[in-house]
Write an enzyme that holds these catalytic residues in place. Structure first.
Site, PDB file in Angstrom:
ATOM      1  CG  ASP A 141      -2.105   0.814   1.206  1.00  0.00           C
ATOM      2  OD1 ASP A 141      -2.411   1.401  -0.014  1.00  0.00           O
ATOM      3  OD2 ASP A 141      -2.661   1.434   2.274  1.00  0.00           O
TER       4      ASP A 141
HETATM    5  N1  LIG Z   1       4.786   7.597  12.978  1.00  0.00           N
HETATM    6  C1  LIG Z   1       4.090   8.261  12.471  1.00  0.00           C
HETATM    7  N2  LIG Z   1       4.602   9.671  12.751  1.00  0.00           N
HETATM    8  C2  LIG Z   1       3.938  10.793  12.239  1.00  0.00           C
HETATM    9  N3  LIG Z   1       2.485  10.709  11.659  1.00  0.00           N
HETATM   10  C3  LIG Z   1       2.064   9.340  11.445  1.00  0.00           C
HETATM   11  C4  LIG Z   1       2.901   8.256  11.945  1.00  0.00           C
HETATM   12  N4  LIG Z   1       2.078   7.244  11.650  1.00  0.00           N
HETATM   13  C5  LIG Z   1       1.091   7.558  11.002  1.00  0.00           C
HETATM   14  N5  LIG Z   1       1.062   9.002  11.004  1.00  0.00           N
HETATM   15  C6  LIG Z   1      -0.273   9.912  10.566  1.00  0.00           C
HETATM   16  O1  LIG Z   1      -1.493   9.485  10.767  1.00  0.00           O
HETATM   17  C7  LIG Z   1      -2.092   9.018   9.496  1.00  0.00           C
HETATM   18  C8  LIG Z   1      -2.716   7.729   9.392  1.00  0.00           C
HETATM   19  O2  LIG Z   1      -1.655   6.656   9.693  1.00  0.00           O
HETATM   20  P1  LIG Z   1      -1.804   5.195   8.880  1.00  0.00           P
HETATM   21  O3  LIG Z   1      -1.547   5.486   7.453  1.00  0.00           O
HETATM   22  O4  LIG Z   1      -0.671   4.336   9.465  1.00  0.00           O
HETATM   23  O5  LIG Z   1      -3.056   4.686   9.222  1.00  0.00           O
HETATM   24  P2  LIG Z   1      -4.233   4.099   8.140  1.00  0.00           P
HETATM   25  O6  LIG Z   1      -5.477   4.507   9.020  1.00  0.00           O
HETATM   26  O7  LIG Z   1      -4.172   2.718   7.976  1.00  0.00           O
HETATM   27  O8  LIG Z   1      -4.185   5.010   6.857  1.00  0.00           O
HETATM   28  P3  LIG Z   1      -4.863   4.837   5.394  1.00  0.00           P
HETATM   29  O9  LIG Z   1      -5.861   5.922   5.428  1.00  0.00           O
HETATM   30  O10 LIG Z   1      -3.717   4.878   4.663  1.00  0.00           O
HETATM   31  O11 LIG Z   1      -5.572   3.522   5.383  1.00  0.00           O
HETATM   32  C9  LIG Z   1      -1.049   8.977   8.416  1.00  0.00           C
HETATM   33  O12 LIG Z   1      -1.489   9.272   7.410  1.00  0.00           O
HETATM   34  C10 LIG Z   1       0.052  10.392   9.047  1.00  0.00           C
HETATM   35  O13 LIG Z   1      -0.638  11.487   8.808  1.00  0.00           O
END
Ligand SMILES: Nc1ncnc2c1ncn2[C@@H]1O[C@H](COP(=O)(O)OP(=O)(O)OP(=O)(O)O)[C@@H](O)[C@H]1O
Ligand SMILES: [Mg+2]
Length: 277
Positions: free
Chosen positions: A166
């Site tokens: 992804d």
């Molecule tokens: N380690 C990190 N440091 C800073 N910001 C983070 C970190 N991990 C996640 N984020 C923020 O949180 C958001 C959501 O995290 P992540 O992409 O892991 O989750 P998701 O809900 O699976 O996302 P998606 O919408 O891609 O399915 C990211 O787009 C980013 O802005």
């Protein structure tokens, strides 16, 4: 604040964390900025993880965010906090080069616990064969993707490499210890060539008026920067585009979606065609 995200009661004390700002709510998970007992900025991810911790452990911070602590049973990951931003506002072709530049670090021998891409490809092949001819997709493309998926299912090179699956513009963040690092893997034991498709379907709307050329520029940027075989990458794009379309067609009516179904199907067809014109 962290209060709007439902954290397991007592977790912040248990892990000696202090909430440190507004949570980010992604599509699947919530991420709460926190500070560790050592005063380090970290990010607490709460939600579904698809074996995310296995990939992050295996990468040890090379090409990807560092995992500080995990409790997969409770769906909790404590991550190094990255400053960002992500690649959403970067010139798309250069962003594809940045993402493909991470492949070398990310594409390591897979850990045995991960699902094999060949088994998934077999499922996709069967589902595409079963797809009714009445669906609004060109039958020739559906058939082609089904045959390619069946071929990948039987190909030993389809498995064995840890792939993120992804890797799009929102899942790569600017960092201090490296220019860019990946977050949010949905890992498989797979084939590096599987990785390109999300660069085509994310930020698709920006390509309006120059869809074919825009998609081809992104595809070639990723193939070249990632050192991939163009034909194999193209075949996976065709399979993944038709797989995305058939998954949408299988959704129960009323499922909330960011992109309406006719637009999504049109996009999938455009992607599958653009890489093989
Ligand atoms: N380690 C990190 N440091 C800073 N910001 C983070 C970190 N991990 C996640 N984020 C923020 O949180 C958001 C959501 O995290 P992540 O992409 O892991 O989750 P998701 O809900 O699976 O996302 P998606 O919408 O891609 O399915 C990211 O787009 C980013 O802005
Ligand atoms: Mg994400």
């Amino acid at each position: 604040m962290a209060g709007r995200v439902s954290l397991p009661p007592g977790l912040l004390d248990e892990w000696e964390l202090t909430a440190d700002g507004e949570p980010w709510t992604g599509f699947h998970a919530s991420v709460v900025p926190v500070t560790t007992a050592d005063g380090e900025p970290a990010a607490l991810k709460v939600g579904l993880h698809d074996n995310e911790h296995l990939a992050l452990q295996h990468w040890h911070g090379r090409g990807a965010v560092r995992l500080l602590r995990a409790d997969p049973g409770r769906g909790l990951l404590l991550l190094e906090r990255l400053p960002g931003p992500d690649l959403a506002d970067h010139w798309d072709v250069e962003a594809c080069e940045v993402v493909a530049g991470l492949y070398r670090d990310l594409h390591r021998p897979a850990v045995p616990q991960l699902r094999r891409l060949s088994s998934y490809a077999g499922e996709v092949a069967a589902a595409l064969v079963d797809l009714s001819r009445d669906v609004p997709l060109p039958p020739r493309l559906v058939q082609q993707a089904g045959l390619l998926a069946a071929r990948f299912a039987a190909d030993p090179a389809t498995d064995g490499t840890l792939v993120h699956t992804d890797l799009h513009y929102g899942n790569v963040l600017a960092a201090h210890r490296a220019p860019w690092l990946a977050i949010d893997p949905k890992p498989l034991s797979g084939d590096p060539h599987y990785e390109v498709a999300p660069l085509l379907w994310n930020r698709y709307d920006e390509l309006s008026g120059r869809v074919r050329d825009g998609l081809r520029a992104r595809f070639h940027a990723a193939v070249d920067a990632g050192g991939l075989d163009e034909h194999r990458a193209r075949d996976w794009v065709v399979v993944r585009a038709m797989d995305l379309a058939r998954q949408r067609l299988a959704d129960p009516p009323g499922t909330p979606r960011r992109t309406p179904t006719p637009a999504l199907l049109t996009m999938c067809v455009s992607i599958a065609k653009a890489v093989q014109d």
